[in-house]
Scaffold this active site. Structure first.
Site, short mmCIF file in Angstrom:
data_model
loop_
_atom_site.label_atom_id
_atom_site.label_comp_id
_atom_site.label_asym_id
_atom_site.label_seq_id
_atom_site.Cartn_x
_atom_site.Cartn_y
_atom_site.Cartn_z
N LYS A 18 54.91 -7.20 31.65
CA LYS A 18 56.23 -6.66 32.05
C LYS A 18 57.31 -7.74 31.97
O LYS A 18 58.37 -7.55 31.38
CB LYS A 18 56.15 -6.13 33.48
CG LYS A 18 57.51 -5.90 34.13
CD LYS A 18 57.41 -5.33 35.53
CE LYS A 18 57.39 -6.35 36.65
NZ LYS A 18 58.70 -6.86 37.08
N ASN A 19 57.03 -8.89 32.58
CA ASN A 19 58.08 -9.90 32.71
C ASN A 19 58.31 -10.69 31.43
O ASN A 19 59.26 -11.48 31.36
CB ASN A 19 57.78 -10.82 33.90
CG ASN A 19 57.93 -10.08 35.22
OD1 ASN A 19 58.53 -9.00 35.26
ND2 ASN A 19 57.38 -10.64 36.29
N CYS A 112 62.90 -4.99 43.19
CA CYS A 112 62.09 -4.89 44.41
C CYS A 112 62.79 -5.54 45.59
O CYS A 112 63.49 -6.55 45.43
CB CYS A 112 60.76 -5.61 44.20
SG CYS A 112 59.60 -4.66 43.22
N ARG A 117 68.24 -11.77 46.16
CA ARG A 117 67.97 -12.29 44.82
C ARG A 117 69.31 -12.57 44.14
O ARG A 117 69.75 -11.83 43.26
CB ARG A 117 67.10 -11.31 44.03
CG ARG A 117 65.75 -11.10 44.69
CD ARG A 117 64.89 -10.12 43.95
NE ARG A 117 64.30 -10.68 42.75
CZ ARG A 117 63.47 -10.00 41.96
NH1 ARG A 117 63.15 -8.75 42.26
NH2 ARG A 117 62.96 -10.56 40.88
N ASP A 300 53.91 -13.67 42.56
CA ASP A 300 53.55 -12.27 42.28
C ASP A 300 52.08 -11.96 42.57
O ASP A 300 51.65 -10.82 42.42
CB ASP A 300 53.85 -11.93 40.81
CG ASP A 300 55.34 -11.97 40.51
OD1 ASP A 300 56.13 -11.98 41.46
OD2 ASP A 300 55.69 -11.99 39.32
N ARG A 391 56.56 0.62 38.48
CA ARG A 391 57.55 -0.26 37.85
C ARG A 391 56.85 -1.27 36.95
O ARG A 391 57.43 -1.75 35.98
CB ARG A 391 58.28 -1.09 38.92
CG ARG A 391 59.08 -0.32 39.91
CD ARG A 391 59.64 -1.30 40.93
NE ARG A 391 60.81 -1.93 40.37
CZ ARG A 391 62.05 -1.55 40.65
NH1 ARG A 391 62.26 -0.60 41.53
NH2 ARG A 391 63.07 -2.13 40.08
#
Ligand code: EPU
Length: 421
Positions: A18-19, A112, A117, A300, A391
């Site tokens: 994903k990232n 999230c 952030r 994570d 997600r």
């Protein structure tokens, strides 16, 4: 709904990262040529990014994890907040759009709820490299005639590194970025940009030089594996006293996580290239974990470990140094009889037998952790908030089921959402 107590056993493939995929999708708008991306995970964050790209008139087709993109007709429109706040990674469009058009407006990002952030390092970096930044109530506007110069980041932010590299691609001279993040997801973006002809070099440790070029070629690029999904599956298997193999995972990108699994007593087998095996060996030992920037232990993965640690004979400790509000899952674990103390950035997890009940996931990794808790709890656990999990995890429940978990959907709405991606 999960009936706990089954051991996970077997072999599964890991999804694409994903990232890595999100910044690469943003960077693909830098070229007018066709871009093919393979191994793109079909998750809701990717779908949200694609709907923003579609709004900007980027043409795409996304099927069977292959994404074909054509940004030749891209329009430089302000990205409204109701689109940008669907995900954190919408902020990663600032760099590419600024590089391509010299000005852009992007609504504030979402993502999230794991603490504040801010984007101050992104903005500070853009300004040091010659851009004007105007932060409005609901959007930020960046304008630059040219991106050039040097910038040293206060801390190695993954997103800021990606944004500033993307912004520098068409610099009339060069940029030098110091104290950059070196997470595998940053390296994947650099690989992708280089495959399109970008000139990016590490000139010192954690220092990148981007020499501007006039245009980029197209690309046919494989998104690397998702080290966090791989880690989540390994933790789930170990917690259930299981025996699994993850196909497509590269151990070198996961050293901190594999080290902690070994320290806790798991047998880790990396003898076959691009496969990681894990086997329970009769014990769970306590460990201390401190999250940090790569190659330290990834933030994570800490919530998944906190569930695993309830198995250890003695207390374990997690210190979270990256995000300030990443222990919300602990409250839910306590409902399942987990003995956990949280004070500021530290959690102490004591040996506890979890019992099934109704719990909720509040963020992506926290929700996956609640599912792992259900796998080892006595009795049945109902996990809600699965939309947070989708997600980032493509078929997590299906993979667990395939590995032998007793897990099924009880909510038709969530089920529908899962099917529609
Ligand atoms: N930070 C600032 N100012 C900034 C940017 C970051 O203070 O301008 C702070 C953040 O608040 C945080 C720390 O620096 O405390 C690290 O943030 P970073 O910018 O490195 O993270 P990110 O780019 O926002 C990405 C991943 C996260 C992952 C972090 C750290 C994406 C889309 N997200 O976030 O992934 O936790 O790097 O590795 O790539 C997840 O997948 O669950 C997730 C949250």
């Amino acid at each position: 709904m999960i009936n706990g107590g089954r051991k996970l056993k077997g072999k599964v493939s890991v999804q694409g990262s994903k990232n890595s995929a999100l910044p690469i999708l943003a960077a693909a708008t830098l070229t007018n040529k066709k871009v093919i991306l393979r191994n793109v995970p079909d998750i809701s964050d990717i779908r949200a990014m694609l709907s923003i790209l579609g709004y900007l008139n980027v043409k795409y087709e996304f099927e069977n994890n292959v994404l074909e993109m054509d940004s030749s007709g891209i329009e430089n429109k302000e990205i409204p907040e109701e689109m940008s706040n669907q995900l954190r990674a919408s902020s990663l469009l600032l760099g590419p759009l600024l590089a391509r058009f010299g000005t852009c407006s992007v609504g504030m990002p979402g993502g999230c709820s794991i603490g504040p952030r801010p984007l101050n390092i992104h903005f500070d970096g853009f300004e040091h490299l010659g851009s004007d930044i105007e932060v409005g109530e609901s959007a930020v506007t960046a304008t630059a005639e040219d991106i050039h110069g040097e910038y040293a980041m206060d801390l190695p932010s993954v997103g800021a590194t990606q944004n500033l590299i993307n912004a520098s691609i068409f610099s009339k001279s060069a940029t030098v970025l110091r104290n950059v993040a070196v997470e595998p997801e940053v390296m994947a973006l650099i690989d992708f940009l280089q495959s399109m002809g970008a000139e990016i070099q590490f000139i010192e440790q954690n220092t990148v030089q981007v020499t501007g070029i006039q245009q980029l070629k197209g690309a046919d690029f494989q998104i690397p594996f998702d080290r966090i999904e791989a880690g989540t599956l390994l933790v789930a298997a170990f917690a259930t006293k299981g025996d699994i193999t993850i196909k497509g995972a590269v151990a070198d990108d996961m050293t901190a996580v594999l080290q902690k699994l070994k320290d806790m007593g798991a047998a880790i087998d990396v003898s076959v290239p691009n496969e990681i095996g894990l086997k329970y060996q009769g014990e769970f030992k306590p460990v201390s974990i401190r999250t940090g920037v790569h190659p330290a232990f990834p933030t994570d993965m800490q919530s998944q470990f906190s569930v695993l640690m309830t198995r250890a004979e003695e207390s374990s400790v997690i210190t979270e140094t990256i995000f300030s509000n990443r222990f919300s899952h602990v409250r839910e674990m306590a409902k399942m009889n987990a003995k956990v103390l949280v004070e500021n950035d530290m959690a102490v997890i004591f040996n506890s037998q979890l019992t099934g009940c109704s719990v909720e996931g509040f963020d992506l990794r926290g929700t996956a952790s609640m599912v792992i808790a259900g796998l080892i709890a006595r009795g049945a656990t109902r996990v809600s908030g699965l939309e947070n999990m989708y997600r980032g995890y493509e078929s997590f429940i299906e993979k667990l089921e395939y590995l032998g978990a007793d897990v099924y959907y009880v909510d038709e709405i969530v089920d529908e959402m899962r099917k529609s991606g």
